[in-house]
Design a protein around this motif. Sequence first.
Motif, short mmCIF file in Angstrom:
data_model
loop_
_atom_site.label_atom_id
_atom_site.label_comp_id
_atom_site.label_asym_id
_atom_site.label_seq_id
_atom_site.Cartn_x
_atom_site.Cartn_y
_atom_site.Cartn_z
N UNK A 1 -3.76 30.06 118.05
CA UNK A 1 -4.06 30.96 119.15
C UNK A 1 -5.25 31.84 118.77
N UNK A 2 -6.16 32.03 119.68
CA UNK A 2 -7.30 32.92 119.48
C UNK A 2 -6.78 34.35 119.38
N UNK A 3 -6.99 34.99 118.25
CA UNK A 3 -6.44 36.33 118.04
C UNK A 3 -7.03 37.39 118.97
N UNK A 4 -8.13 37.09 119.61
CA UNK A 4 -8.70 38.02 120.58
C UNK A 4 -7.96 37.96 121.92
N UNK A 5 -7.14 36.95 122.11
CA UNK A 5 -6.49 36.76 123.41
C UNK A 5 -4.98 36.69 123.33
N UNK A 6 -4.40 37.33 122.34
CA UNK A 6 -2.94 37.36 122.27
C UNK A 6 -2.41 38.57 123.04
#
Length: 86
Positions: A1-6
């Motif tokens: 998962x993209x950590x900017x979009x959690x």
Amino acid sequence: MDLENYYHVYAYLREDGSPYYIGKGKSKWRSKCKLTHNVPVPPKERIRIVSNYLTNEQACDMEVKLIKLLGRKDLGTGILRNLTDG
């Protein structure tokens, strides 16, 4: 998962440690937050991340479940100041 979009689910706590608001936020919400509720934000030491690194769907589900579990003051069902079910 993209950590900017959690997403995460958080709780605002009273001085006695009991929750008064449950919410869902996106990464880096504390620095960019535009509040859409009329609930006072407590000092940061009384904000708890309940769960982190969630998809939007997972965060929505958890927020709804916690609000239902703890109940809403406006409906006479519990302790939270949330005005919606999540």
